[in-house]
Motif scaffolding. Structure first.
Motif, PDB file in Angstrom:
ATOM      1  N   ARG A   1       0.860  -1.195   0.000  1.00 35.95           N
ATOM      2  CA  ARG A   1       0.000   0.000   0.000  1.00 35.95           C
ATOM      3  C   ARG A   1       0.896   1.246   0.000  1.00 35.95           C
ATOM      4  N   PRO A   2       0.341   2.387  -0.431  1.00 31.37           N
ATOM      5  CA  PRO A   2       1.144   3.619  -0.483  1.00 31.37           C
ATOM      6  C   PRO A   2       1.605   4.054   0.906  1.00 31.37           C
ATOM      7  N   VAL A   3       2.758   4.672   0.957  1.00 34.01           N
ATOM      8  CA  VAL A   3       3.303   5.218   2.204  1.00 34.01           C
ATOM      9  C   VAL A   3       3.447   6.733   2.029  1.00 34.01           C
ATOM     10  N   PRO A   4       2.771   7.548   2.853  1.00 33.27           N
ATOM     11  CA  PRO A   4       2.914   8.996   2.741  1.00 33.27           C
ATOM     12  C   PRO A   4       4.378   9.413   2.874  1.00 33.27           C
ATOM     13  N   GLU A   5       4.778  10.476   2.155  1.00 34.30           N
ATOM     14  CA  GLU A   5       6.175  10.874   2.152  1.00 34.30           C
ATOM     15  C   GLU A   5       6.664  11.292   3.532  1.00 34.30           C
ATOM     16  N   THR A   6       5.795  11.904   4.347  1.00 29.17           N
ATOM     17  CA  THR A   6       6.224  12.298   5.691  1.00 29.17           C
ATOM     18  C   THR A   6       6.484  11.072   6.566  1.00 29.17           C
ATOM     19  N   VAL A   7       5.667  10.045   6.395  1.00 27.88           N
ATOM     20  CA  VAL A   7       5.878   8.793   7.134  1.00 27.88           C
ATOM     21  C   VAL A   7       7.164   8.127   6.659  1.00 27.88           C
ATOM     22  N   ALA A   8       7.359   8.118   5.350  1.00 31.73           N
ATOM     23  CA  ALA A   8       8.584   7.525   4.804  1.00 31.73           C
ATOM     24  C   ALA A   8       9.810   8.273   5.297  1.00 31.73           C
ATOM     25  N   GLY A   9       9.716   9.605   5.363  1.00 28.27           N
ATOM     26  CA  GLY A   9      10.844  10.387   5.845  1.00 28.27           C
ATOM     27  C   GLY A   9      11.203  10.062   7.277  1.00 28.27           C
ATOM     28  N   HIS A  10      10.190   9.951   8.130  1.00 26.80           N
ATOM     29  CA  HIS A  10      10.448   9.636   9.544  1.00 26.80           C
ATOM     30  C   HIS A  10      11.034   8.233   9.687  1.00 26.80           C
ATOM     31  N   ARG A  11      10.476   7.274   8.948  1.00 27.81           N
ATOM     32  CA  ARG A  11      10.966   5.901   9.075  1.00 27.81           C
ATOM     33  C   ARG A  11      12.388   5.766   8.519  1.00 27.81           C
ATOM     34  N   TRP A  12      12.666   6.432   7.406  1.00 27.99           N
ATOM     35  CA  TRP A  12      14.025   6.388   6.855  1.00 27.99           C
ATOM     36  C   TRP A  12      15.021   6.977   7.835  1.00 27.99           C
ATOM     37  N   LEU A  13      14.642   8.097   8.464  1.00 30.70           N
ATOM     38  CA  LEU A  13      15.542   8.750   9.413  1.00 30.70           C
ATOM     39  C   LEU A  13      15.865   7.826  10.580  1.00 30.70           C
ATOM     40  N   THR A  14      14.828   7.194  11.159  1.00 31.56           N
ATOM     41  CA  THR A  14      15.026   6.386  12.364  1.00 31.56           C
ATOM     42  C   THR A  14      15.481   4.963  12.070  1.00 31.56           C
ATOM     43  N   GLU A  15      15.148   4.438  10.902  1.00 33.05           N
ATOM     44  CA  GLU A  15      15.449   3.036  10.607  1.00 33.05           C
ATOM     45  C   GLU A  15      16.682   2.856   9.713  1.00 33.05           C
ATOM     46  N   VAL A  16      17.091   3.936   9.019  1.00 29.91           N
ATOM     47  CA  VAL A  16      18.230   3.819   8.100  1.00 29.91           C
ATOM     48  C   VAL A  16      19.334   4.807   8.453  1.00 29.91           C
ATOM     49  N   TYR A  17      19.044   6.096   8.338  1.00 31.69           N
ATOM     50  CA  TYR A  17      20.094   7.098   8.485  1.00 31.69           C
ATOM     51  C   TYR A  17      20.734   7.081   9.869  1.00 31.69           C
ATOM     52  N   GLN A  18      19.934   7.217  10.911  1.00 32.78           N
ATOM     53  CA  GLN A  18      20.493   7.290  12.262  1.00 32.78           C
ATOM     54  C   GLN A  18      21.248   6.024  12.660  1.00 32.78           C
ATOM     55  N   PRO A  19      20.743   4.831  12.348  1.00 34.27           N
ATOM     56  CA  PRO A  19      21.534   3.632  12.665  1.00 34.27           C
ATOM     57  C   PRO A  19      22.871   3.585  11.922  1.00 34.27           C
ATOM     58  N   VAL A  20      22.895   4.052  10.669  1.00 34.67           N
ATOM     59  CA  VAL A  20      24.148   4.018   9.906  1.00 34.67           C
ATOM     60  C   VAL A  20      25.177   4.957  10.517  1.00 34.67           C
ATOM     61  N   VAL A  21      24.809   6.228  10.724  1.00 31.25           N
ATOM     62  CA  VAL A  21      25.790   7.170  11.277  1.00 31.25           C
ATOM     63  C   VAL A  21      26.077   6.848  12.741  1.00 31.25           C
ATOM     64  N   GLY A  22      25.134   6.218  13.412  1.00 28.81           N
ATOM     65  CA  GLY A  22      25.361   5.825  14.804  1.00 28.81           C
ATOM     66  C   GLY A  22      26.281   4.635  14.947  1.00 28.81           C
ATOM     67  N   ALA A  23      26.540   3.930  13.830  1.00 30.21           N
ATOM     68  CA  ALA A  23      27.428   2.769  13.877  1.00 30.21           C
ATOM     69  C   ALA A  23      28.898   3.173  13.912  1.00 30.21           C
ATOM     70  N   VAL A  24      29.174   4.453  13.710  1.00 32.23           N
ATOM     71  CA  VAL A  24      30.566   4.924  13.770  1.00 32.23           C
ATOM     72  C   VAL A  24      31.023   4.925  15.225  1.00 32.23           C
ATOM     73  N   PRO A  25      32.079   4.199  15.569  1.00 31.76           N
ATOM     74  CA  PRO A  25      32.542   4.165  16.956  1.00 31.76           C
ATOM     75  C   PRO A  25      33.070   5.517  17.407  1.00 31.76           C
ATOM     76  N   ASP A  26      33.082   5.722  18.709  1.00 36.31           N
ATOM     77  CA  ASP A  26      33.482   7.014  19.276  1.00 36.31           C
ATOM     78  C   ASP A  26      34.871   7.436  18.817  1.00 36.31           C
ATOM     79  N   GLU A  27      35.778   6.488  18.688  1.00 34.99           N
ATOM     80  CA  GLU A  27      37.151   6.857  18.340  1.00 34.99           C
ATOM     81  C   GLU A  27      37.281   7.345  16.893  1.00 34.99           C
ATOM     82  N   LEU A  28      36.257   7.111  16.066  1.00 35.54           N
ATOM     83  CA  LEU A  28      36.275   7.577  14.681  1.00 35.54           C
ATOM     84  C   LEU A  28      35.302   8.724  14.434  1.00 35.54           C
ATOM     85  N   ALA A  29      34.533   9.086  15.446  1.00 34.26           N
ATOM     86  CA  ALA A  29      33.535  10.142  15.284  1.00 34.26           C
ATOM     87  C   ALA A  29      34.202  11.470  14.971  1.00 34.26           C
ATOM     88  N   GLY A  30      33.600  12.238  14.087  1.00 34.92           N
ATOM     89  CA  GLY A  30      34.119  13.556  13.760  1.00 34.92           C
ATOM     90  C   GLY A  30      35.095  13.582  12.620  1.00 34.92           C
TER      91      GLY A  30
END
Length: 412
Positions: A323-352
């Protein structure tokens, strides 16, 4: 002493305790921080941190400080790529020069690093094109720089390319429009300065032997003229072509990273003449769209890359759910399910080491590279693990400062 800050809020208040009555060269080292890969300045420049942010302090004659303060404020208000000014301190004791305060541009790099560091050897012409684009933007805005050089520019990675920012506006002038003669003089000064800066790198053995400083510098006016003509020239075509020719012209301007303002189309029996007003503001179509959908504030090329991944994820969600997914819903899910986990996987010693959005872009590039090698899509998380283990550790700690890294955060 007198202080002038914009805006006069808590950010400025945190700096008032600094010893403004003393010459910058005599400030206690405990009050200052070292900024990696800083450029060369003809003035005394120091860096200080307050409330998790870093500021550049430049000692300069008061008339020049006031002039630069006013211009940088104008540039920021209009979206021109430049450092952000915070304030000036004048009327210092013993006839000392004024101090101009600007915000440190996070994740920025000097040309000396870019031409001599591990990211240098790709294609120096790309960096020159970035400087040329900045100069064209300024000229479209009626700004005569008068001191265009690599030393007066900072560069930030933007989805594998670079964005250039003006750092020094002491000699800049603002006019309603710039004459062709004024522009040509600015371009010729830039050619001379770039050539001298690259020859200096060459004499210090900081430049790759394959790079010819004179060849690069001499190509600057040619590249400038080509870009200027593309974004300002009038087009003449047959009346029956006007729909497709107008669309093609606007698309070319957008693809070059410029926005379009007013369009003038004059038709006659002989054909049509098109004149496009190219906006001088920093490009923002993709940035605005990403902010609207996710709250992330990144650079334009990064935003375009992230949006492409967001739309792919939305298609995946719709296919899986049927079924269709509204773009605002897709944006929130992408942010929390894809983007944040990826950038959050960087260990502290490599951050920045890289801006979070640039990390995400490089993970996507690494995923494509691994998939090409394997002959199938290896998936995001295999790419993340390989990137963090093998690629990111080779990126030097040069793009931000420890105090900034300690306070970096992501939207939730």
């Amino acid at each position: 002493m007198r202080y002038l800050f914009r805006p006069p809020g808590t950010e400025a208040a945190g700096l008032l305790s600094l010893p403004w009555h003393q010459p910058l060269e005599e400030w206690d080292e405990d009050l200052l921080i070292e900024v990696p890969q800083r450029g060369i300045s003809r003035h005394v420049v120091r860096f200080a941190a307050s409330e998790g942010r870093v500021y550049a302090l430049k000692e300069i004659a008061e008339p020049l400080a006031r002039h630069e303060y006013a211009l940088l404020a104008e540039f920021e208000g209009e979206g021109l790529p430049s450092v952000s000014v915070l304030g000036i301190c004048v009327d210092r004791p013993d006839d000392q020069q004024a101090i101009l305060v600007t915000r440190y541009l996070e994740y920025s790099m000097s040309y000396r690093y870019l031409f001599s560091g591990p990211r240098a050897a790709d294609d120096p012409m790309k960096l020159l094109d970035t400087l040329v684009e900045l100069l064209v933007r300024l000229h479209l805005a009626g700004v005569y720089w008068g001191d265009c050089s690599l030393s007066n520019t900072l560069f930030r990675l933007d989805a594998g390319t670079f964005t250039a920012y003006l750092v020094d506006a002491e000699t800049a002038e603002r006019h309603p429009t710039l004459s062709a003669r004024k522009r040509a003089y600015d371009v010729d000064l830039a050619r001379e300065r770039v050539g001298a800066e690259l020859m200096d790198l060459q004499s210090g053995e900081l430049l790759s032997p394959e790079i010819d400083p004179i060849e690069i510098a001499d190509s600057l006016p040619v590249r400038y003229q080509a870009l200027w003509e593309e974004v300002t020239r009038e087009e003449v075509f047959r009346a029956d072509e006007q729909a497709i020719r107008v669309a093609e012209r606007l698309q070319r301007i957008n693809d070059l990273g410029f926005d379009v303002g007013e369009i003038e189309l004059v038709t006659s029996g002989d054909g049509a003449r098109l004149r496009v007003e190219t906006r001088v503001a920093e490009p923002g179509q993709h940035r605005r769209e990403l902010v609207r959908l996710t709250g992330l504030e990144v650079q334009e090329n990064q935003a375009q890359r992230l949006l492409n991944d967001l739309w792919s994820y939305r298609a995946y969600l719709e296919q899986r759910g049927g079924r269709p997914v509204p773009e605002t819903v897709a944006g929130h899910r992408w942010l929390t399910e894809v983007y944040q986990p990826v950038v959050g996987a960087v260990p502290d010693e490599l951050a920045g080491r890289l801006e979070p959005a640039e990390v995400f872009h490089e993970v996507l590039e690494h995923r494509w590279f691994l998939s090409e090698q394997a002959g199938f899509d290896v998936g995001t998380w295999a790419a993340v693990r390989s990137y963090v283990q093998h690629v990111l550790p080779r990126t030097p700690v040069q793009l931000t400062t420890p105090s900034v890294r300690a306070h970096r955060s992501e939207p939730g």
